[in-house]
Design a protein around this motif. Structure first.
Motif, PDB file in Angstrom:
ATOM      1  N   GLU A  40      -6.788  15.761  -7.636  1.00  0.00           N
ATOM      2  CA  GLU A  40      -5.910  16.895  -7.961  1.00  0.00           C
ATOM      3  C   GLU A  40      -6.188  17.464  -9.349  1.00  0.00           C
TER       4      GLU A  40
ATOM      5  N   SER B 231     -10.563  19.368  -8.086  1.00  0.00           N
ATOM      6  CA  SER B 231     -10.104  20.427  -7.178  1.00  0.00           C
ATOM      7  C   SER B 231     -10.344  21.847  -7.666  1.00  0.00           C
TER       8      SER B 231
ATOM      9  N   ALA C  43     -11.230  20.019  -2.828  1.00  0.00           N
ATOM     10  CA  ALA C  43     -10.139  19.048  -2.680  1.00  0.00           C
ATOM     11  C   ALA C  43     -10.144  18.388  -1.297  1.00  0.00           C
TER      12      ALA C  43
END
Length: 124
Positions: free
Chosen positions: A85, A89, A111
């Motif tokens: 995250e 990503s 992601a």
């Protein structure tokens, strides 16, 4: 004149500047999973896009390692999910999602690609 109250205030200010806790560090499992994600990328043969430019897997791994090192110093990547995250990503500068293009597969956001790799690492 007593310096007691002044000393107490200065000590109090000094102690307030010290963090109450040190940043948390990933446990051995998280470190192994994050390293596995980096290895999966490096050996994937995929291209990695960030901010509109494509990079080979080795360059992408180096870039993500720098981001991960930054997060580690601040205690912000304690799990593989946090690594995905917060580092893998999207661009920290532009906010644009990273993209992955692998041979024989449709281009996709990074992601979901990393989450799939994590599932594989976990035997899922």
């Amino acid at each position: 004149m007593s310096h007691g109250p002044l000393l107490a205030v200065l000590l109090g200010l000094g102690l307030a500047a010290v963090p109450a806790t040190l940043p948390a560090a990933p446990d051995a499992t998280a470190r192994q999973e994050i390293d596995g994600l980096m290895q999966a990328l490096a050996s994937s043969g995929c291209r990695f896009q960030r901010n509109g430019s494509w990079h080979d897997a080795g360059e992408a791994r180096s870039h993500l390692q720098r981001k991960y090192d930054y997060l580690l110093k601040r205690g912000l990547a304690d799990t593989a999910e946090q690594f995905i995250e917060r580092a893998a990503s999207r661009s920290s500068l532009s906010g644009k999602p990273y993209r992955v293009a692998c041979p024989g597969h449709a281009e996709q956001d990074a992601a979901p690609w990393f989450r799939q790799q994590l599932l594989r690492l976990r035997g899922g």
